[in-house]
Structure formats: structure tokens, C-alpha cells
Design an enzyme around this catalytic site. Structure first.
Site, PDB file in Angstrom:
ATOM      1  N   ASP A  88       0.843  -1.201   0.000  1.00 57.06           N
ATOM      2  CA  ASP A  88       0.000   0.000   0.000  1.00 57.06           C
ATOM      3  C   ASP A  88       0.874   1.246   0.000  1.00 57.06           C
ATOM      4  O   ASP A  88       2.072   1.178   0.307  1.00 57.06           O
ATOM      5  CB  ASP A  88      -0.933  -0.014   1.223  1.00 57.06           C
ATOM      6  CG  ASP A  88      -2.203   0.796   0.986  1.00 57.06           C
ATOM      7  OD1 ASP A  88      -2.264   1.562   0.002  1.00 57.06           O
ATOM      8  OD2 ASP A  88      -3.139   0.659   1.787  1.00 57.06           O
ATOM      9  N   GLU A 110      -8.064  -0.293   3.770  1.00 55.56           N
ATOM     10  CA  GLU A 110      -6.600  -0.410   3.783  1.00 55.56           C
ATOM     11  C   GLU A 110      -6.110  -0.896   5.147  1.00 55.56           C
ATOM     12  O   GLU A 110      -5.214  -1.742   5.220  1.00 55.56           O
ATOM     13  CB  GLU A 110      -5.972   0.947   3.441  1.00 55.56           C
ATOM     14  CG  GLU A 110      -6.161   1.318   1.978  1.00 55.56           C
ATOM     15  CD  GLU A 110      -5.687   2.707   1.616  1.00 55.56           C
ATOM     16  OE1 GLU A 110      -5.388   2.937   0.447  1.00 55.56           O
ATOM     17  OE2 GLU A 110      -5.628   3.584   2.502  1.00 55.56           O
TER      18      GLU A 110
HETATM   19  C1  5RP Z   1      -5.551   6.015  -0.340  1.00 53.48           C
HETATM   20  C2  5RP Z   1      -4.220   6.073   0.289  1.00 53.48           C
HETATM   21  C3  5RP Z   1      -3.036   6.053  -0.623  1.00 53.48           C
HETATM   22  O1  5RP Z   1      -2.353   4.861  -0.432  1.00 53.48           O
HETATM   23  C4  5RP Z   1      -2.144   7.236  -0.322  1.00 53.48           C
HETATM   24  O2  5RP Z   1      -2.914   8.416  -0.468  1.00 53.48           O
HETATM   25  C5  5RP Z   1      -0.938   7.282  -1.266  1.00 53.48           C
HETATM   26  O3  5RP Z   1      -1.351   7.504  -2.574  1.00 53.48           O
HETATM   27  P1  5RP Z   1      -0.324   7.707  -3.766  1.00 53.48           P
HETATM   28  O4  5RP Z   1       0.458   6.448  -3.881  1.00 53.48           O
HETATM   29  O5  5RP Z   1      -1.200   7.988  -4.966  1.00 53.48           O
HETATM   30  O6  5RP Z   1       0.554   8.891  -3.434  1.00 53.48           O
HETATM   31  O7  5RP Z   1      -4.058   6.099   1.490  1.00 53.48           O
HETATM   32  O8  5RP Z   1      -6.575   6.061   0.611  1.00 53.48           O
END
Ligand code: 5RP
Length: 237
Positions: A88, A110
Site C-alpha cells: 500500500d 486499507e
Molecule cells: C488512499 C491512500 C493512498 O495509499 C495514499 O494516499 C498514497 O497515494 P499515492 O500512492 O497515490 O501517493 O491512502 O486512501
């Protein structure tokens, strides 16, 4: 100095591809949400075409759609309640590897998926590494109880705002049918205590503070030129 869109994309790609290299044949994995995870899905798709057998639990409709497009087989937490690892992204990561997540409003699924995994692999570009967590903590709330939850969130020292949708009038509705309250904090003195204090408010479903998974977390920090891999041994005491 902030990177250009191209250098940030290169950093995210490097981190996502490195995370995909940690996926072994036969694993069931969590698939987070966001642009950095999408590079991991792209890399997994190539590996699946070459014979890797893997299935993923998606943390959002967006990730499920993307995974299907890229040929990554999907499963659910009902069928696979224990995951080998979860990949993630994050919005902020501090030197103790505590995080703020939820820009994409997928924070509840998540956290469920990350908590179900033996190993939590966080993929991030270097701009996400911060000396101290601060600013906005997203909180998912039941619409029924959002006003009372906001009053209690205000009592924790923040300015809470219901997140507004961009291509829809009114609030963002999460994949779980709830609202997101963005809580603006001038300072977060103790992220772990704040995560607990938010969690006990009636009507709060989950917050974007991730402070309890540090022991199982590996952070892959991508930059334009290289990736650094940080484990719990790298946590600053
Ligand atoms: C979504 C999240 C994403 O994992 C977080 O915002 C990171 O996003 P990105 O990889 O586009 O920068 O928490 O709810």
C-alpha cells in the site's frame, strides 16, 4: 525541493516495482489504493503473464477495477482472511514509521487488509518521508453520526471538515457508504494516542492514522535513481 511530475512518477514506479519483487509464487496479498500501488499492480501483471500464481484482496473499487484490467486474480478477506503481505501507499511517514493514509478515502479497507497481513509493504516516493506527522488526518464516519463525531473530533484539537466530492455535488461517499471527515491538526503530539482517541468516538469507522503496524512494516522509498528499503530495525527510537 519538490520533484517534477516525471521524477515523482519515476520514484513511485521504482518503489512499486520493487514491492512486486517481494511477491512469491502462491501468495495471497493485499492490494492497496493509489498511484504508487498501481505500479506494483503493473509489475505483478507482467510476472503473472510469465507464470507467477498470486491473488489479491483489493482495498477499493478503483484497485479492483485496475487489478481486473491488468489480469491480477482477486479474492476477498472472507475467502482469504490471512494474507502473506499487503502492499500500500502512504501520505506521510515519520521516522518511527507511523503513517497518515486516506487521501484516496480507502483508509478503512486499507487498515483491515494491512492488519490481516504478515507483512505490510509500504511504497512511497521520498516526499512522503516527514520529520513529524501533521496536517490532515482523514477519518471515515457513519453519515448518521457525523455531526456528533465532528464535535468530539473538535475536542481533540482539530478543525474537522466533511470532504467534498469533485465530480459529484456534496460529500465524498466512501466505498463503504460513509463520509470522510478531514481533521486539520496544527500539531500531532502523540500519533498513537490520537489514533486511539479517534477510534473510540461513536460514529467513527476508522482513521487514517496507522501507528500500530510498525513491527511488521517494510517501507520502500523510491527516488528517481534508487530505492531504499527500511524495516523496523531502521525505526528511529
Ligand atoms: C488512499 C491512500 C493512498 O495509499 C495514499 O494516499 C498514497 O497515494 P499515492 O500512492 O497515490 O501517493 O491512502 O486512501
Amino acid at each position: 525541493m519538490a520533484g517534477t511530475a516525471d521524477t515523482i512518477a519515476a520514484a513511485k514506479r521504482a518503489a512499486g516495482y520493487r514491492a512486486a519483487d517481494m511477491v512469491e509464487d502462491g501468495m495471497v496479498i493485499g492490494l492497496g489504493t493509489g498511484s504508487t500501488v498501481f505500479y506494483a499492480i503493473e509489475a505483478l501483471s507482467e510476472k503473472i503473464r510469465e507464470g507467477l500464481s498470486v491473488s489479491g484482496v483489493p482495498t477499493s473499487y478503483q484497485t479492483a477495477i485496475r487489478a481486473r484490467e491488468y489480469g491480477v486474480p482477486l479474492t476477498t478477506l472472507d475467502d482469504s482472511p490471512i494474507l502473506d503481505l499487503a502492499i500500500d501507499g502512504a501520505d506521510q511517514i515519520d521516522p518511527q514509521h507511523r503513517m497518515i493514509k486516506g487521501r484516496g478515502a480507502a483508509l478503512t479497507r486499507e487498515k483491515c487488509v494491512a492488519s490481516a497481513a504478515f507483512q505490510f509493504i509500504v511504497v512511497a516516493d521520498e516526499a512522503k518521508m516527514v520529520p513529524k506527522l501533521g496536517g490532515v488526518v482523514p477519518v471515515e464516519t457513519l453519515p448518521f453520526a457525523t455531526t456528533t463525531a465532528m464535535a468530539q473530533l473538535r475536542g481533540l484539537g482539530c478543525r474537522p471538515f466533511i470532504r467534498e466530492a469533485v465530480k459529484k455535488d456534496g460529500p465524498v461517499i466512501t466505498d463503504n457508504g460513509n463520509f470522510i471527515v478531514d481533521c486539520h491538526f496544527d500539531e500531532i503530539a502523540n500519533p498513537g494516542e490520537l489514533e486511539t482517541a479517534i477510534a473510540v468516538i461513536p460514529g467513527v469507522v476508522e482513521s487514517g492514522l496507522f501507528t500500530r503496524l510498525v513491527g511488521n512494516t517494510t517501507i520502500i522509498v523510491g527516488s528517481e535513481k534508487k530505492c531504499s528499503v527500511l524495516t523496523s530495525a531502521d525505526v528511529v527510537p
